[in-house]
Design a protein around this motif. Sequence first.
Motif, PDB file in Angstrom:
ATOM      1  N   GLN A 257     -27.304  82.636 -14.496  1.00 57.11           N
ATOM      2  CA  GLN A 257     -26.404  83.590 -15.129  1.00 57.11           C
ATOM      3  C   GLN A 257     -24.988  83.417 -14.570  1.00 57.11           C
ATOM      4  O   GLN A 257     -24.009  83.374 -15.318  1.00 57.11           O
ATOM      5  CB  GLN A 257     -26.910  85.021 -14.877  1.00 57.11           C
ATOM      6  CG  GLN A 257     -26.010  86.135 -15.379  1.00 57.11           C
ATOM      7  CD  GLN A 257     -26.072  86.302 -16.891  1.00 57.11           C
ATOM      8  OE1 GLN A 257     -27.027  85.881 -17.534  1.00 57.11           O
ATOM      9  NE2 GLN A 257     -25.026  86.884 -17.464  1.00 57.11           N
ATOM     10  N   GLU A 258     -24.901  83.321 -13.258  1.00 54.19           N
ATOM     11  CA  GLU A 258     -23.574  83.182 -12.645  1.00 54.19           C
ATOM     12  C   GLU A 258     -22.936  81.839 -13.002  1.00 54.19           C
ATOM     13  O   GLU A 258     -21.723  81.762 -13.212  1.00 54.19           O
ATOM     14  CB  GLU A 258     -23.672  83.378 -11.133  1.00 54.19           C
ATOM     15  CG  GLU A 258     -23.882  84.848 -10.781  1.00 54.19           C
ATOM     16  CD  GLU A 258     -24.001  85.118  -9.283  1.00 54.19           C
ATOM     17  OE1 GLU A 258     -24.391  84.199  -8.555  1.00 54.19           O
ATOM     18  OE2 GLU A 258     -23.698  86.265  -8.887  1.00 54.19           O
ATOM     19  N   ILE A 259     -23.763  80.788 -13.091  1.00 53.87           N
ATOM     20  CA  ILE A 259     -23.253  79.472 -13.504  1.00 53.87           C
ATOM     21  C   ILE A 259     -22.649  79.588 -14.900  1.00 53.87           C
ATOM     22  O   ILE A 259     -21.529  79.146 -15.168  1.00 53.87           O
ATOM     23  CB  ILE A 259     -24.397  78.424 -13.493  1.00 53.87           C
ATOM     24  CG1 ILE A 259     -24.771  78.064 -12.046  1.00 53.87           C
ATOM     25  CG2 ILE A 259     -23.998  77.175 -14.281  1.00 53.87           C
ATOM     26  CD1 ILE A 259     -26.068  77.251 -11.928  1.00 53.87           C
ATOM     27  N   ALA A 260     -23.410  80.190 -15.803  1.00 56.90           N
ATOM     28  CA  ALA A 260     -22.944  80.305 -17.183  1.00 56.90           C
ATOM     29  C   ALA A 260     -21.700  81.174 -17.273  1.00 56.90           C
ATOM     30  O   ALA A 260     -20.769  80.880 -18.039  1.00 56.90           O
ATOM     31  CB  ALA A 260     -24.064  80.885 -18.052  1.00 56.90           C
ATOM     32  N   GLY A 531     -21.730  65.370 -21.655  1.00 52.05           N
ATOM     33  CA  GLY A 531     -22.619  64.509 -20.905  1.00 52.05           C
ATOM     34  C   GLY A 531     -22.454  64.634 -19.396  1.00 52.05           C
ATOM     35  O   GLY A 531     -21.336  64.676 -18.880  1.00 52.05           O
ATOM     36  N   VAL A 532     -23.583  64.752 -18.728  1.00 51.63           N
ATOM     37  CA  VAL A 532     -23.581  64.783 -17.271  1.00 51.63           C
ATOM     38  C   VAL A 532     -24.120  63.421 -16.832  1.00 51.63           C
ATOM     39  O   VAL A 532     -25.210  63.033 -17.258  1.00 51.63           O
ATOM     40  CB  VAL A 532     -24.496  65.906 -16.731  1.00 51.63           C
ATOM     41  CG1 VAL A 532     -24.499  65.898 -15.208  1.00 51.63           C
ATOM     42  CG2 VAL A 532     -24.069  67.250 -17.281  1.00 51.63           C
ATOM     43  N   VAL A 571     -29.432  75.333 -24.136  1.00 46.44           N
ATOM     44  CA  VAL A 571     -28.200  76.078 -23.915  1.00 46.44           C
ATOM     45  C   VAL A 571     -27.461  76.246 -25.232  1.00 46.44           C
ATOM     46  O   VAL A 571     -27.490  75.354 -26.073  1.00 46.44           O
ATOM     47  CB  VAL A 571     -27.301  75.321 -22.904  1.00 46.44           C
ATOM     48  CG1 VAL A 571     -25.920  75.946 -22.806  1.00 46.44           C
ATOM     49  CG2 VAL A 571     -27.968  75.269 -21.536  1.00 46.44           C
ATOM     50  N   VAL A 572     -26.856  77.391 -25.402  1.00 46.13           N
ATOM     51  CA  VAL A 572     -25.912  77.514 -26.507  1.00 46.13           C
ATOM     52  C   VAL A 572     -24.618  78.082 -25.939  1.00 46.13           C
ATOM     53  O   VAL A 572     -24.627  78.966 -25.092  1.00 46.13           O
ATOM     54  CB  VAL A 572     -26.462  78.387 -27.659  1.00 46.13           C
ATOM     55  CG1 VAL A 572     -26.853  79.745 -27.185  1.00 46.13           C
ATOM     56  CG2 VAL A 572     -25.431  78.512 -28.771  1.00 46.13           C
ATOM     57  N   VAL A 573     -23.511  77.489 -26.409  1.00 44.01           N
ATOM     58  CA  VAL A 573     -22.191  77.976 -26.015  1.00 44.01           C
ATOM     59  C   VAL A 573     -21.394  78.225 -27.278  1.00 44.01           C
ATOM     60  O   VAL A 573     -21.417  77.408 -28.195  1.00 44.01           O
ATOM     61  CB  VAL A 573     -21.465  76.952 -25.112  1.00 44.01           C
ATOM     62  CG1 VAL A 573     -19.991  77.331 -24.954  1.00 44.01           C
ATOM     63  CG2 VAL A 573     -22.145  76.871 -23.756  1.00 44.01           C
ATOM     64  N   ILE A 592     -22.178  73.798 -17.271  1.00 43.49           N
ATOM     65  CA  ILE A 592     -23.445  74.513 -17.071  1.00 43.49           C
ATOM     66  C   ILE A 592     -24.530  73.552 -16.617  1.00 43.49           C
ATOM     67  O   ILE A 592     -25.212  73.792 -15.608  1.00 43.49           O
ATOM     68  CB  ILE A 592     -23.858  75.260 -18.366  1.00 43.49           C
ATOM     69  CG1 ILE A 592     -22.860  76.379 -18.665  1.00 43.49           C
ATOM     70  CG2 ILE A 592     -25.277  75.793 -18.253  1.00 43.49           C
ATOM     71  CD1 ILE A 592     -23.075  77.070 -19.993  1.00 43.49           C
ATOM     72  N   PHE A 593     -24.656  72.445 -17.352  1.00 40.46           N
ATOM     73  CA  PHE A 593     -25.742  71.514 -17.015  1.00 40.46           C
ATOM     74  C   PHE A 593     -25.551  70.881 -15.657  1.00 40.46           C
ATOM     75  O   PHE A 593     -26.515  70.710 -14.910  1.00 40.46           O
ATOM     76  CB  PHE A 593     -25.907  70.445 -18.106  1.00 40.46           C
ATOM     77  CG  PHE A 593     -26.835  70.889 -19.189  1.00 40.46           C
ATOM     78  CD1 PHE A 593     -28.190  71.048 -18.920  1.00 40.46           C
ATOM     79  CD2 PHE A 593     -26.381  71.173 -20.464  1.00 40.46           C
ATOM     80  CE1 PHE A 593     -29.051  71.476 -19.905  1.00 40.46           C
ATOM     81  CE2 PHE A 593     -27.238  71.602 -21.452  1.00 40.46           C
ATOM     82  CZ  PHE A 593     -28.587  71.759 -21.175  1.00 40.46           C
TER      83      PHE A 593
END
Lengths: 606, 370
Positions: A257-260, A531-532, A571-573, A592-593
């Motif tokens: 949650q905090e990351i997002a 991409g990560v 994930v959805v942004v 996020i990733f």
Amino acid sequence: MVFRDLFSEEHLRLRVLYGLMVAMFIVLLSTLWRMQVIGGSTYQTDLVRQSVRRVRLPGMRGRIFDRAGRCLADNRPSYCIAIYLEELRKPGAWSRTIERVDALIERMSAILEIPRQVTAEDIRIHTRRRLPLAFLAWRDVDEIAIARLAENMMGEPGVDIYIEAVRAYPFGRSACHLLGYVGRAEQRSVDDEPYHYYLPEMGGKAGLEKLFDGVLRGEPGGRLVRVDVSGFRYEDLAERVPNNGLDLQLALDLEIQEIAERAIGDHPGAAVVVDPQNGDLLAMVSSPGFDLNDFAPAISAARWNELLQDESRPLMNRVTAGGYPPGSTFKPVVALAALENDKATPQTSFNCPGYFMLGRLRMGCWYARGHGVLNMEQSLEHSCNVYYFRLGLQCGFEPIYHQAAALGFGKKTDITVDYEIPGLLPSDGWKRRTMNDGWRDGDTCNISIGQGALLATPIQMAMYAAALANSGHLYRPRVVKAITDEQGKTVRSFPPQIANELKWSATTIRTVREGMRDVVMAPRGTGRLAGVPGVNMAGKTGTAEVGRKEDGRKLAWMIAFAPYDNPKYAVVVMVEDGVSGGTTAAPIVKDIFSSLLASDKKAGDG
Amino acid sequence: MNWNHVRAILARMDWIMIFAVVALLVIGVMFIYSAGYRGEDAPVASFYERQMLWALVGGFFFISTAFMDYRRLRDAAWWLYFVAMLLLVLVLLVGKEMYGARRWLTLFGLQVQPSEFAKLAALVVVARFLGRPGRQLDDPVKIFQVLSIVGVPFLLIVKEPDLGTAAMLIPVAFMMMFAAGVPLKHMLILAGIGLLLMPFGWFLLGNYQKERVLVFLNPNRDPLGAGWNKIQSGIAVGSGGFSGKGYLKGTQNVLGFLPRTVAPTDFIYSVIAEETGFVGSAILLFLYALLLWSCVRAALVARDRFGRLLAVGVGSLLFCHAFVNMAMTIGLLPITGLPLPLISYGGSFMVAIMIGLGIVQSVYVRRYHE
């Protein structure tokens, strides 16, 4: 002779007199019988009504934990300064006692150097409605004031420190929309109020606090108090101990949650992270948010109005209450519909010259120079509009509609939040009802690129992304995993729930997933910025036009999942007023990733 | 007076009356204690201790009067009457004012209510007047003479004001006239005239008295004011049920719903009824009926008309107080501040009624020999 007669008449009169007296006593006796034996219970009721009071004692509110046992909603002790009015009672009219208490509060305010929180009117109301209870002259005062009180005023009759439980949110703004907040519970109307003395109690006003209020609030206890004619407590007749509320164990992961939240920042938008293997809601961000602690113990009117009037609408949970056109993130639905209904194959190719002529209407591709000839995987990678205009027309609206419906568009996900909208999946019938016009090819073209009347909520998009990630299980989002009691024993658990099973053929889903992988992984993929390095992932960007065309407002979307082969996260942004999905949303997805996978790695190492 | 004489008098006494008196006195002290009870931790109001003292003083007067020959009252009657009237006038001039009325005189450091003794003096004079042999009782003028005898104290007491106490003189006078043999026709005509004049009496009432009458007719008229005592007394009596809540277990007076000022005095019957229920209330009625029977029996066996009328007069006074007080407690009559004989807290009426009963005892002891 005369003498005797007179005597006997006098004797008779005496007996008559006594008879009359006894007769009148019998009248008394029969009245007593009527009152005490026949009507006794009525008087008994009157007696109880005027001398027995019920006092309600609230139970301690249950807490809310994330999946790792971190407490998101807690209770903290709040120091109050209580005044026991009974001890300060002055003989005579109540107004004299009220004056005395008022003067005491004024004096204390000066000594403790804290401003008054109550008026004389509050005191008067208290004397009338809940006299046997402590009157809280100050709520939630700091240690300094308590120290001053201990130093200067201990031994002052009728003054005491009172500890009240106040809701506390250790992580402030985190998951504010999901958790919700509490406020003073409304007192039921006077008629059905079974308690004469009502202790104000916290009730959930929004979010899980509201939805699970009955679980969290627990069972209030009560006390029967006999009061004397002035309302003073004379004795306690009975007490029922209040039961504390139950705790909620959420699927949410505070770390995620905090990351997002960090990734999306203050920009108006939304982000959702779900576990595609079971539908667990790992993070849910609606931005901007608000600080939950503003609401405890009570929000100030100024702050409340500020939140209400803020144009970025911080109180609205965009994830479930906002309907947005999904734009190109909808294209996989069209591809799935066409493939599953044998209207196209993975090899189906269309040429994109940069525009498409629907009759005499020219509809442009976002890439004006044209994509050239693309097959289905490539169409996803490049998000070619022309390809989808033609695929949509070739497929026809009906299969697209059914595929979209099967993936949850136009229907609530039944996520356990206090307010969710179903979005809008238009149909021929809908168009006839609302616009008095039939479904046209232009509508098919529009919906094929996720525009037109189509509206989806970010939570719908998240579950749709998860279904693509896990190749066909549309889950109902799981917010609460379990309800537990104080000892941590599970009272009720909520297993993952599948909303719909999509029976896609292996080729169909492989084609779409591979196309989505190219979106991120291919050097020219629209979502390459997500991409990560070192992670095999997939996604789909979207840029939707909203509002009037002249305003040129755009929503930036991206749905994504990773790792590709065995997805752990979907994930959805969504960002309001972005440039495009690929430039605005994709970097956020990357943030996020990278954090998610880094923390997974760390956890794995540990 | 030698020892044999004393023994003879004791042997001729009415022990049933003594039993009833003692029983009522004990009940009175017990429930004045209860009316002063405030729960386990609180001290009990000390009224009951003083009531015990009053009962002893009353007992002394009772015995003394019983030993005295009542016939000596015949000569002293008018003197007593004049002294009583003088005291009533004195009350109006120098009496102690309490609750807006002048009813008390301070004599030798004691608070005395002369009106209680005036009632006794008036009935002795009436007994003497009606008891003179050879009076022509069918002469209507006699009735007016009797009414004048009670009229003077009546007006003086009304002036205090204490309408309730004053009003007791009228039924007592009527009962004595009835017992003496005044023709029923005359009494009925007079009672009729009295009833017709009643509406005019309304204008003579003070505001609080009017309020009491209105509240009697409709208790909800002012439930927190004038109607309060009536409603609370009703609740106390009614909630007592058949067998009561038990001694010291009544809540109406402990919690103060029955005002603490009237619980041991005018509303003592309400405390008794709450704690002992119908059973106890009925026992109390029975004790009064027994006591009244003693008075009537004394009248039946009296050796002369003076003695008979004295016994009837005291019995009537006792009956009127007991009936009006109990009827008020259970809501059959408007609120009047009349004590319950031998039970309510208070010295003057206690001593007066004990003297009265002593006179009856004296009449019984010196009864007619067969």
